[in-house]
Design a protein around this motif. Structure first.
Motif, PDB file in Angstrom:
ATOM      1  N   GLU A  65       3.950   8.444   0.828  1.00 50.29           N
ATOM      2  CA  GLU A  65       2.995   9.083   1.733  1.00 50.29           C
ATOM      3  C   GLU A  65       2.232  10.119   0.921  1.00 50.29           C
ATOM      4  O   GLU A  65       2.521  11.309   0.980  1.00 50.29           O
ATOM      5  CB  GLU A  65       3.727   9.717   2.915  1.00 50.29           C
ATOM      6  N   SER A  66       1.291   9.639   0.147  1.00 50.48           N
ATOM      7  CA  SER A  66       0.552  10.482  -0.794  1.00 50.48           C
ATOM      8  C   SER A  66      -0.297  11.519  -0.066  1.00 50.48           C
ATOM      9  O   SER A  66      -0.911  11.202   0.939  1.00 50.48           O
ATOM     10  CB  SER A  66      -0.356   9.593  -1.642  1.00 50.48           C
ATOM     11  N   PRO A  67      -0.322  12.738  -0.575  1.00 52.31           N
ATOM     12  CA  PRO A  67       0.403  13.306  -1.709  1.00 52.31           C
ATOM     13  C   PRO A  67       1.608  14.156  -1.291  1.00 52.31           C
ATOM     14  O   PRO A  67       2.110  14.934  -2.086  1.00 52.31           O
ATOM     15  CB  PRO A  67      -0.648  14.206  -2.345  1.00 52.31           C
ATOM     16  N   ALA A  68       2.094  14.004  -0.063  1.00 54.73           N
ATOM     17  CA  ALA A  68       3.055  14.983   0.461  1.00 54.73           C
ATOM     18  C   ALA A  68       4.515  14.553   0.462  1.00 54.73           C
ATOM     19  O   ALA A  68       5.398  15.400   0.487  1.00 54.73           O
ATOM     20  CB  ALA A  68       2.663  15.371   1.892  1.00 54.73           C
ATOM     21  N   GLU A  83       0.808  -1.212   0.000  1.00 52.31           N
ATOM     22  CA  GLU A  83       0.000   0.000   0.000  1.00 52.31           C
ATOM     23  C   GLU A  83       0.846   1.270   0.000  1.00 52.31           C
ATOM     24  O   GLU A  83       0.553   2.211  -0.722  1.00 52.31           O
ATOM     25  CB  GLU A  83      -0.941   0.006   1.208  1.00 52.31           C
ATOM     26  N   ARG A  84       1.910   1.293   0.796  1.00 51.19           N
ATOM     27  CA  ARG A  84       2.715   2.517   0.922  1.00 51.19           C
ATOM     28  C   ARG A  84       4.193   2.302   0.605  1.00 51.19           C
ATOM     29  O   ARG A  84       5.029   3.092   1.022  1.00 51.19           O
ATOM     30  CB  ARG A  84       2.560   3.083   2.324  1.00 51.19           C
TER      31      ARG A  84
END
Length: 146
Positions: free
Chosen positions: A69-72, A44-45
């Motif tokens: 770590e979407s979207p940052a 997932e990440r």
């Protein structure tokens, strides 16, 4: 160890730019030096990516791990292939309709001669990477975020 920070405000959203940066398998189509990139494991990440990068006749294969770590934020790490250490951090901060992109790169190569060459070339690399990301975002999303 070589390290450099490059920043630029781009006219796309943090999510759009995150999507471009995280699509590592597309890098050979737009990122200078990339010859091959394949995601070999995905959660997932996180991603595990096999890559082949090079300049002219010199090419190196290595494996990296990416934390998403979407979207940052995206963090890439490797101690494989030519790298004693490779750390790449992308920070994406929404600013109005655009996004402030900060790219931090740190690396140390196993070979001293290559390390010296890379030291000379590293001042150009952050700008080249951000320019490639910007061109790709323009292809995918148009010239400005709408």
């Amino acid at each position: 160890m070589n390290g450099k920070q490059t920043q630029r405000t781009l006219p796309w959203s943090a999510q759009q730019l995150f999507n471009v940066i995280a699509d590592v398998e597309a890098y050979p189509a737009f990122m200078p030096g990339y010859r091959h990139a394949k995601v070999t494991a995905q959660e997932e990440r996180s991603l595990r990516v096999e890559q082949l990068v090079g300049i002219g006749p010199i090419a190196y294969h290595f494996v990296s791990q990416a934390r998403l770590e979407s979207p940052a934020h995206l963090h890439i790490h490797s101690t494989d292939g030519p790298f004693r250490l490779l750390e790449i951090d992308w920070q994406l901060q929404q600013e109005g309709a655009g996004c402030r992109v900060t790219l931090d790169t740190r690396f140390e190569l196993r070979n001293r001669m290559l390390q010296q060459l890379a030291s000379r070339l590293s001042s150009f690399s952050g700008e080249q990477i951000l320019a490639a990301i910007s061109r790709r975002a323009a292809q995918l999303y148009g010239q400005e975020n709408s």
